[in-house]
Design a protein around this motif. Sequence first.
Motif, short mmCIF file in Angstrom:
data_model
loop_
_atom_site.label_atom_id
_atom_site.label_comp_id
_atom_site.label_asym_id
_atom_site.label_seq_id
_atom_site.Cartn_x
_atom_site.Cartn_y
_atom_site.Cartn_z
N SER A 1 -6.25 2.05 -7.50
CA SER A 1 -6.53 3.02 -6.46
C SER A 1 -7.53 2.42 -5.48
O SER A 1 -8.38 1.60 -5.86
N ILE B 1 0.85 -1.19 0.00
CA ILE B 1 0.00 0.00 0.00
C ILE B 1 0.89 1.24 0.00
O ILE B 1 1.79 1.37 0.84
N VAL C 1 -3.31 4.36 6.53
CA VAL C 1 -4.15 5.09 5.57
C VAL C 1 -4.78 6.36 6.13
O VAL C 1 -5.41 7.12 5.39
N THR D 1 0.64 5.40 0.05
CA THR D 1 -0.27 6.51 0.31
C THR D 1 0.47 7.83 0.16
O THR D 1 1.70 7.90 0.30
N SER D 2 -0.27 8.87 -0.11
CA SER D 2 0.30 10.21 -0.18
C SER D 2 -0.73 11.20 0.33
O SER D 2 -1.94 10.98 0.23
N LYS D 3 -0.22 12.26 0.92
CA LYS D 3 -1.10 13.33 1.39
C LYS D 3 -0.40 14.66 1.18
O LYS D 3 0.83 14.73 1.11
N ALA E 1 -4.78 10.05 4.49
CA ALA E 1 -4.21 9.94 3.14
C ALA E 1 -5.15 10.56 2.11
O ALA E 1 -6.36 10.39 2.17
N GLU F 1 -4.45 10.04 -1.24
CA GLU F 1 -4.46 9.02 -2.29
C GLU F 1 -3.92 7.71 -1.73
O GLU F 1 -2.96 7.70 -0.96
N ILE F 2 -4.56 6.63 -2.13
CA ILE F 2 -4.13 5.28 -1.71
C ILE F 2 -4.00 4.42 -2.95
O ILE F 2 -4.95 4.28 -3.72
N GLU F 3 -2.83 3.85 -3.15
CA GLU F 3 -2.61 2.94 -4.27
C GLU F 3 -2.20 1.58 -3.74
O GLU F 3 -1.36 1.48 -2.83
#
Length: 383
Positions: free
Chosen positions: A143, A72, A126, A74-76, A129, A131-133
């Motif tokens: 996604s 996983i 998560v 994630t970005s924020k 976050a 975006e979660i990929e």
Amino acid sequence: MMQRLWLLFAQTVTVGLALWFIVFTLQPGWLGRGGKVGAHTFAVQEAVPGAAPAHATYAEAARRAMPAVVNIFTSKEAPQAANPLLRDPLFRRFFGERGEEDKQASLGSGVIVGAQGYILTNNHVVEAADEIEVALADGRKASATIVGTDPETDLAVIKVNLNNLPAITFGHPEHSKVGDVVLAIGNPFGVGQTVTMGIISATGRNHLGINAFENFIQTDAAINPGNSGGALIDAQGNLLGINSAIYSRSGGSLGIGFAIPVSTVKMVMESILRHGHVVRGWIGVEPQDITPELAESFGLAQKNGAIIAGVLKNGPADKAGVRPGDILLAVQGKPVSDTTEMLNLIAQLTPGKPAKISVLRRSQRLELEVQIGKRPNLRREED
């Protein structure tokens, strides 16, 4: 005359021997059979192809579980990127456009629990976050969206829009024993899917201060940053727990890792899928463990239970007649040994329904009926 012939013969023999020595040393192949002088040949022993190894192997367990463990990413948005000044055209003219550097990236692991795309992971992987990929073991990426989270156990359910996913098989941690072999699967430090081996070091670990509700499986299988949300499996490849935390002074594994058992995971997951969040019982009290110092100070002979240090006004416990200073002994007939057990027992009760609790007040045991309320979404250890 004879002396000259003998001298010529001796010189010829000497030159011939010197030539033979040079050829034997540098080009033994020129001497035909002589080239094999000093060479040793022997037949090596080879294992039968496909034969079972003589030592123990957990390859089959890993093969069963690995497809269900995902990476996983994630970005924020970084806090400074949210500043309205950064969206000002004049600011951008002088300082330029800001892009990927404004995002904070992190990684973790997850476990596919439903062929419809449901994935279990840690809440801290998560939370917040943007975006979660999700990257599957077979190379696919998708996604993901958050279905629901439970900060009090650090669990979360996310979903990807993919079908026919390889869901993991749930095991039975209640049957596990200290010393049983376990495997941890995850994405440590982002190097890719990795399997480590260890044993169960302890069960039922609590009072760690990690989560509000704790019932950890402790293991010495290497768990590192990035493993969070990954699988702890048994020697048959069945899921025993979700890797959640480590004890470390360096940031790496020191052989003390903690996993949330699937008994807790199933309860949280089913509640999230049904309600979107976890519904727990609550009676509105602030408990405190009975310590030897408290027992001596209050003259208590009782060493088990939880002292009620505070009662919420007009809360369920207050309406039932619970008073500060009472010692909670049992919930629905189940004995209470400390505040952790009390929190867990009350949390399992259904809000809106009555429950029997036993308290000790001035050396007198009282049986009270309390109407169970719904636990607020708080991280404080109170009930």
